[in-house]
Design an enzyme around this catalytic site. Structure first.
Site, mmCIF file in Angstrom:
data_model
loop_
_atom_site.group_PDB
_atom_site.id
_atom_site.type_symbol
_atom_site.label_atom_id
_atom_site.label_comp_id
_atom_site.label_asym_id
_atom_site.label_seq_id
_atom_site.Cartn_x
_atom_site.Cartn_y
_atom_site.Cartn_z
ATOM 1 N N SER A 327 37.814 29.285 38.236
ATOM 2 C CA SER A 327 38.799 30.437 38.063
ATOM 3 C C SER A 327 38.542 31.597 39.420
ATOM 4 O O SER A 327 39.255 32.219 39.409
ATOM 5 C CB SER A 327 38.901 30.969 36.802
ATOM 6 O OG SER A 327 39.389 30.171 35.826
ATOM 7 N N HIS A 370 48.573 31.924 26.408
ATOM 8 C CA HIS A 370 48.637 33.669 26.409
ATOM 9 C C HIS A 370 49.929 34.243 26.320
ATOM 10 O O HIS A 370 50.128 35.163 26.364
ATOM 11 C CB HIS A 370 48.255 33.741 28.021
ATOM 12 C CG HIS A 370 46.830 33.472 28.067
ATOM 13 N ND1 HIS A 370 46.256 32.238 28.540
ATOM 14 C CD2 HIS A 370 45.658 34.160 28.104
ATOM 15 C CE1 HIS A 370 45.068 32.139 28.678
ATOM 16 N NE2 HIS A 370 44.379 33.490 28.342
ATOM 17 N N CYS A 383 44.393 33.137 32.712
ATOM 18 C CA CYS A 383 45.294 32.319 32.310
ATOM 19 C C CYS A 383 45.617 31.167 33.418
ATOM 20 O O CYS A 383 45.689 31.446 34.434
ATOM 21 C CB CYS A 383 46.600 32.920 31.766
ATOM 22 S SG CYS A 383 48.013 31.870 31.550
#
Length: 647
Positions: A327, A370, A383
């Site tokens: 991420s 989310h 997300c």
């Protein structure tokens, strides 16, 4: 019967003629010999005098002092220390075995070292000094000196040996030296005579190897007079060589020492880069090893222990370790979409917990989803689905282009061995290297730093510095050479939209300072030093549909080598970025739990130039941090500064 007078006269003429011929030949020979003797004794007198001198005068090389290496503040990182050794010259020794036997009565000789010396004495030129005993004591030197009449060809010497006073802290960066091997000679065109001296040492890895030509210096020479037995009688003259260049590197010794202590018991890497100059303040790989073990030849047992360690202490994970960035790559995907006008800052994407792409379900880390998320929330809460959507709109070519612009997929020019380029895949790359067409699912995986994407901790630190400054910050390791300052890595403007970058930075700030941020527990309380960061967790295994149905196995329940990698990148202070940090913990589990706390502690150590006050930490952590700081002070190398004496 008397011979006729005519016959006698004829015979006499013949004898006279022959005598003249023989006499002429003799005179010619004697004349030629006289001319030759004159030529040799008069015309070539100087040359033969030199040849005569060479029978009693030897010219020997003087190895130069190797250049020293210092940290940015002048702390010694690599130095030369006196080393006593005993050498032997075969031509001067005569009966080598007998001389070695006599020497063995005076000095304890290592069998392995002696065997290497015997081989060198057999194979090398007869006038080459060969080390028979190395790192002997002063007492050994004294006994040999007293008994030199019985030891022809043997010379006690004082030389220089490399020492690394900081031990493990610089093993991967500075590297180590070792004796020149046959393989080294094969890789060098026309090696100098200096390299042919037995046991002469050159850099093997790291800075020592990449800067060998600068550090080695140039050899000197000396002329010594020897007697008939080959024993040195006196030194006639000496021409000093040129010492190698002294290097000052950008690493901060105090911070480097702290980082190694903080990474203890982990298989990890950490990089700290100055956002203004590109200076690498820390470049650490854990676990490490003692480079001093390699200087004279590491034992088989010690080397096997390093090779068999599952945490892999030998590779420099900071620059050659390649990991799916997970991420922490999401800022790249976001900027690629925004710069290509495929998205805008205010729009939202709905996240139900997964996305269907070409009949395959790509999951978000949050199983329930989310809901509607914009860029800010997508980065703050990491997300996945938002970035899946950005990848579908933008395409992998634009994403890879942005990644390279930010320093990923680029082999940065550092004087270190095995600096990895990483991998930012494209359609052309997959076809050429995998023999397969690019599919849309590949773009989805790449959007969150998975799939084919690979990056090193160094590249992630560079990416973070560029995000923080909007400049083409380039990492620099050498600060000066013999006192001459080297160009900085400040870099020119990247040309990214500043409004877009500002929103990305705000989202990174929220990651650490908003209660819903994934790294909120690893925030900095001191307002002037608050950091902006991003967590990352990269999978090293496939999760099957069956496992998802019954519940994904937690990292704690998996064998260490199957757990996720933990990553965290950040810059601080948020309002005026000074340092960018990247931390990767191999198989550490979650980025928020394993990597973020380490990165926060390193950042504070850099900002405060020593141990920070406990008030910089959240109140609930201060007791634990106080104990941790005390433990780290005890475990750091003796003499390593801890900053506790600084204001």
């Amino acid at each position: 019967m008397r011979r006729p007078t005519r016959d006698n006269a004829e015979s006499q003429r013949r004898i006279t003629r022959r005598g003249l011929i023989i006499g002429g030949a003799q005179a010619t020979f004697v004349g030629a010999l006289a001319l030759r003797m004159r030529f040799m004794q008069v015309d070539q007198a100087d040359q033969f005098r030199l040849l005569a001198d060479e029978n009693r005068i030897n010219i020997r090389l003087i190895p130069p002092a190797r250049g020293r290496i210092f940290d940015r503040n002048g702390a010694v990182v690599a130095e030369n220390v006196p080393s006593y050794r005993i050498t032997m010259v075969r031509e001067e020794a005569g009966d080598v075995d007998e001389v070695i036997a006599r020497l063995a009565r005076l000095v304890e000789l290592d069998p392995g070292e002696l065997e290497r010396a015997r081989r060198d004495l057999r194979e090398l030129r007869g006038d080459t000094p060969v080390t028979v005993a190395d790192r002997v004591t002063w007492g050994d030197i004294s006994r040999v000196a007293v008994n030199t009449p019985a030891l022809p060809g043997v010379t006690p010497e004082v030389g220089l040996s490399r020492r690394y006073p900081q031990g493990r802290d610089y093993a991967h960066l500075v590297g180590y030296v070792g004796p020149v091997s046959d393989r080294d000679l094969e890789n060098i065109d026309a090696p100098s005579q200096l390299l042919l001296i037995p046991r002469f040492q050159i850099g093997k890895i790291g800075l020592e190897a990449r800067q060998e030509d600068l550090l080695r210096g140039k050899a000197g020479s000396k002329r010594v007079e020897v007697n008939a037995a080959g024993r040195v009688m006196r030194e006639l003259d000496r021409r000093e060589g040129q010492a190698g260049a002294d290097l000052q590197i950008t690493i901060d010794n105090s911070l480097q020492s702290y980082v190694h202590a903080r990474l203890a018991k982990e298989s990890a890497a950490a990089v700290v880069i100055d956002c203004d100059t590109g200076d690498l303040l820390t470049c650490a790989s854990a676990p490490s090893f003692d480079p001093n073990l390699f200087v004279r030849g590491i034992s088989v047992a010690n080397y096997r222990a390093l090779l068999e360690n599952k945490y892999r202490p030998l590779p420099n994970k900071a620059v050659q370790g390649l990991y799916p960035p997970g991420s922490v790559f999401k800022m790249v995907t976001a900027l690629a979409a925004l710069e290509d006008d495929k998205a805008d800052l205010g729009e939202t994407v709905y996240c139900p917990g997964h996305m269907e792409v070409s009949g395959r379900r790509f999951h978000c880390w949050k199983r329930a989803g989310h809901g509607n998320v914009d860029l800010h929330r997508a980065l703050r809460e990491s997300c996945d689905v938002y970035f899946y959507e950005m990848a579908l709109r933008t395409g992998v070519e634009k994403i890879s282009e942005m990644a390279r612009r930010l320093g990923l997929g680029v082999q940065h020019d550092l004087p270190l061995t095995s600096v990895a380029a990483g991998l930012m895949p494209t359609k052309e790359w997959k076809l050429a290297n995998r023999g397969q067409e690019w599919v849309i699912g590949d773009s989805v995986n790449a959007s969150i730093g998975q799939g084919f994407v690979l990056a090193s901790p160094l590249q992630l630190a560079v990416m973070t510095a560029r995000l923080a400054t909007n400049r083409n910050v380039t990492p620099r390791l050498i600060k000066s050479i013999d006192g001459v300052e080297q160009p900085t890595g400040r870099g020119e403007d990247l040309g990214l939209n500043e409004n877009t970058l500002r929103e990305v930075r705000k989202a990174m700030f929220a990651v650490s300072n908003d209660r819903r941020g994934t790294a909120y527990s690893s925030r900095i309380i001191e307002d002037a030093f608050r950091l902006a960061g991003k967590t990352g967790t990269s999978q090293v295994r496939n999760i099957t549909a069956a496992e998802r149905a019954r519940g994904v196995t937690s990292n704690a329940d998996l064998p260490w080598e199957r757990r996720d990698h933990a990553l965290f990148v950040n810059f601080a202070p948020y309002d005026n970025p000074k340092y960018a940090v990247a931390v990767v913990v191999e198989h550490g589990g979650g980025g928020s739990t394993a990597a973020a706390p380490i990165a926060r502690d390193i950042t504070l150590q850099a900002l405060y130039d020593g141990d920070p006050p406990l008030s910089a930490y959240p109140a609930k952590d201060r007791g634990r941090i106080s104990t941790q700081q005390e433990e780290l002070r005890r475990t750091r190398p003796k003499g390593a500064p801890d900053g506790s004496d600084r204001a």
